[in-house]
Structures are given as structure tokens and as C-alpha cells.
Write a protein that holds these residues in place. Structure first.
Motif, PDB file in Angstrom:
ATOM      1  N   LEU A  71      -9.864   2.079  -2.357  1.00 44.15           N
ATOM      2  CA  LEU A  71      -9.794   2.905  -1.387  1.00 44.15           C
ATOM      3  C   LEU A  71     -11.165   2.959  -0.737  1.00 44.15           C
ATOM      4  O   LEU A  71     -11.235   3.277   0.732  1.00 44.15           O
ATOM      5  N   SER A 131     -11.180   2.345   3.066  1.00 46.87           N
ATOM      6  CA  SER A 131     -11.838   3.406   4.191  1.00 46.87           C
ATOM      7  C   SER A 131     -12.748   2.752   5.111  1.00 46.87           C
ATOM      8  O   SER A 131     -12.940   2.929   6.251  1.00 46.87           O
ATOM      9  N   TYR A 165      -0.927   0.096  -2.229  1.00 49.53           N
ATOM     10  CA  TYR A 165      -1.989   0.991  -2.886  1.00 49.53           C
ATOM     11  C   TYR A 165      -3.275  -0.035  -3.011  1.00 49.53           C
ATOM     12  O   TYR A 165      -3.092  -0.931  -3.906  1.00 49.53           O
TER      13      TYR A 165
END
Length: 400
Positions: free
Chosen positions: A49, A53, A363
């Protein structure tokens, strides 16, 4: 220590006559394995993540950016430009001008950044190459602009709309009495030729235009800029390049890398990562209470054996080390098994994308050896502390 290690291995791999001890030891082992696996998977997910980002901001941010120490602009001489061109570690650089201004279209207005870029911007920043949602990149020495998808939606603005002008208003410098709109603002009509789309926040941040146009609107001189964005060649020493840049700009400008340009974002991501690590470490600590209980019950179960060893000349320190090593070995073995399971889960997600955020986006997970070392070091350290607490129950008073 070899004597203690030998006894510890015998106790670890042999079943106790007391079935309750075997059950508690099994529960402790499962807790260590599951806790290790969960911690590694969660850290891998947050690493994914984090990269996901930062990939958005990296489309906007150069490897290095030169900005003024004081104020909003500085002057770059032709000598300094030549010195930048001659630096072997630099792939390209681009002069930019940016300022918050007012945009107006068909009765709607939006305050955001106007960013003027030169012809080298397409070589320095991947935005113009990969993220154009509609249209094309602007041409130099024109009134063409590229806007964000968010700005386009807020203003209901499309491309090549000649019925309604897309206007920019830039406050003029000076302290004279303002008697008309022309005294207060530099104003011009822009031509949107492209729309970029990256993320919700970034799509509402910039309107890109030609550098000379931005300098004209802001009443800058031709060698006056807000910053210089620099793309580095692969595998160069960033610190060494920064030192060279400080020498070129004589320490009158500040050089920031990507992390410093997005200090708030990096700080937020690091804080989240630490918070998750601490939460799952607490879960492992709770699971290790089972290990302490199992070792204490093992001490009581082997009390007669310990008395025999003590009477044969073994020291209390050696008897303590038996259970210290037993608990530590159990933590190491459980940690290795948990890490193997966690690595398998992460690799399967990377290869086969079993868990999806959306229909097209898996994911994100990232396998790193740093996470392996962090998780293994954590489980071994906590296992050692738990074993140390349990082994402290072996005292001379217990054996009397």
C-alpha cells in the motif's frame, strides 16, 4: 551450555507424560506460528500500500527539486544551467514556475496551482507520457494547457470548447490604487488540450502551461523560476548529487528528494506502518503468555529430574538455561514456519492476485527481506524474554 542445549532439545521434541502440558505447548506453538505469519503478511500488505500510494505522487515529483530558501522564486543563470547540463549523474532537468491562481469557466471558478513547464518537462516527469486521460500534452510557446480530471469535473470543462473561454486570473504585483479589474489581475484565455488522471487529490492540483506564459502572468523575468526539477540517472549516489547541486547554487537554494517533497505523506505512511506493527506485536505478546505457562508447567513437571541433575552437580544457572533454550528454540522454529507460510501467501497474492480491491486492481503486497528480518527478530526477541521469565522459576528453593 552444551549440556543445557542437549536437555532443552530432548524436552522440546519429546512428549510429556502430562497431556495438559502437551496441549498447552501445542497451543503456544500454533500461537507463535500464526502470529508470525500474520505480522509478516500485514507488513507486506502495508509495504504494498505504501508503494501504491507513493506511485501516484511520484508521477508529479522529480527525483530532486531545487527550490528557493526564501520566498517563492529565485534566479538561475546560464552558467548554472550549463553546469547542470554537464553533471553526468543527471539525466535531465526542467525549469518550472508554479503559483496558486484563480481559474474561471462558464460561471464556475476554481483556485488551484498554475504550473509552467519548459520543453524538458516531458523528459524529467513521467506525467506527460503515461497519465494523459484524454487529449494530448501541450506544445511550447502556446496558450495550451493540460488540466486534471478533478478540475475538469468541477468546472464541467471539456477540451477545445471555444464557446466558453477558460480564463486564468493572476493577482498583479504592486501597491497602487486598484480602480479596475485590469489593475488587479493579469488575465488571459487558455486552451485546454489534455486531461490527466492519477488520483482524486492530485487530479485537482495542477493546470500545466508553458513556462514563458506562466512567467508572463506572474510578472517573472525570463531567468526567474519557482524551482528546478531534476531526473537522476539509474543507480547514482543521491547524496553526492545533492552536494554538487549545493555547490552549483552556492547553498542559496534548497534541494529536496522525493521523501522531503512529500514529508507529510511519508510521515503518515510510516506512522501507520509502526502502529500496525505495534498492534500485531501486542497480539504476539499475548500469544507468548501461553509459552510462559507451558514452560512453567514443564518446570513443575520435571521437578524431580531437575533435583537429580542438581544433586549430580549441575548449577542452578545451567538448569535455568534448559528452559530458556527450550522456549527460545520453540520461538525460532515457530517463527521460521510462520515466516514460510507468510512468504507463500504473499507470493501467491503477487502471482495470482486472489484478493482484489476492485475488479481490475489486486490488493498490493510487496515481499522484502527487511520485513523478514523485522518479523523474525521480533518473534525471537519476545520468545527469549518470555522464556527468560519462565526459566526464572527454577530456583534452589524449588528444588529443596
Amino acid at each position: 551450555m552444551n549440556f543445557s542445549l542437549y536437555i532443552a532439545k530432548r524436552y522440546l521434541f519429546s512428549k510429556s507424560k502430562n497431556n495438559a502440558i502437551n496441549i498447552i505447548t501445542g497451543i503456544a506453538s500454533v500461537g507463535i506460528i500464526v502470529g508470525t505469519m500474520a505480522l509478516f503478511v500485514v507488513l507486506s500488505v502495508f509495504s504494498g500500500l505504501r508503494d501504491f500510494s507513493l506511485s501516484f505522487s511520484n508521477d508529479f515529483d522529480a527525483d530532486l527539486k531545487v527550490i528557493p530558501h526564501v520566498g517563492k522564486s529565485f534566479f538561475i543563470s546560464s552558467k548554472q544551467e550549463n553546469q547542470l547540463k554537464n553533471l553526468k549523474d543527471i539525466a535531465s532537468f526542467s525549469k518550472v514556475v508554479e503559483e496558486r491562481v484563480l481559474f474561471f469557466f462558464d460561471g464556475k471558478e476554481q483556485v488551484t496551482y498554475l504550473k509552467g513547464v519548459d520543453a524538458n518537462f516531458t523528459k524529467t516527469n513521467i506525467l506527460s507520457q503515461n497519465n494523459i486521460f484524454n487529449g494530448q500534452w501541450l506544445k511550447p510557446n502556446t496558450y495550451q494547457v493540460v488540466i486534471g480530471y478533478g478540475i475538469s469535473q468541477k468546472l464541467s470543462l471539456g477540451l477545445f470548447d471555444f464557446n466558453n473561454p477558460f480564463e486564468v486570473y493572476v493577482p498583479r504585483k504592486g501597491k497602487a490604487v486598484i480602480e479596475s479589474e485590469a489593475d488587479a489581475f493579469n488575465k488571459t484565455t487558455l486552451i485546454p488540450v489534455g486531461i490527466y488522471a492519477i488520483s482524486e487529490d492530485l487530479d485537482s492540483k495542477y493546470v500545466f502551461c508553458d513556462l514563458a506564459l506562466a512567467q508572463q502572468l506572474l510578472e517573472f523575468q525570463s531567468n526567474q523560476v519557482s524551482g528546478v526539477e531534476i531526473k537522476l540517472k539509474p543507480n547514482v549516489d543521491e547524496t553526492n548529487v545533492i552536494e554538487k547541486l549545493n555547490a552549483i547554487f552556492q547553498n542559496k537554494a534548497e534541494i529536496k528528494n522525493r521523501a522531503q517533497q512529500n514529508a507529510t505523506l511519508y510521515k503518515m505512511l510510516n506512522t501507520e506502518n509502526i502502529a500496525v506493527y505495534l498492534i500485531f506485536t501486542l497480539v504476539i505478546i499475548i500469544a507468548l503468555f501461553n509459552l510462559i505457562g507451558a514452560l512453567i508447567m514443564m518446570v513443575l513437571d520435571k521437578k524431580s529430574n531437575l533435583k537429580t541433575l542438581f544433586n549430580l552437580g549441575s548449577e542452578i544457572k545451567d538448569l535455568k538455561n534448559i528452559f530458556l533454550l527450550q522456549g527460545t528454540l520453540l520461538s525460532i522454529i515457530g517463527g521460521i514456519i510462520g515466516l514460510c507460510l507468510g512468504i507463500i501467501i504473499v507470493i501467491i497474492q503477487q502471482q495470482y492476485k486472489l484478493i482484489m480491491i476492485t475488479e481490475s486492481l489486486a490488493y498490493p503486497v510487496v515481499f522484502t527481506f527487511q520485513n523478514v528480518l523485522i518479523v523474525f527478530g521480533t518473534i525471537v526477541l519476545l520468545g527469549f524474554i518470555a522464556s527468560l521469565i519462565a526459566s526464572s522459576r527454577v530456583t534452589k528453593k524449588l528444588l529443596d
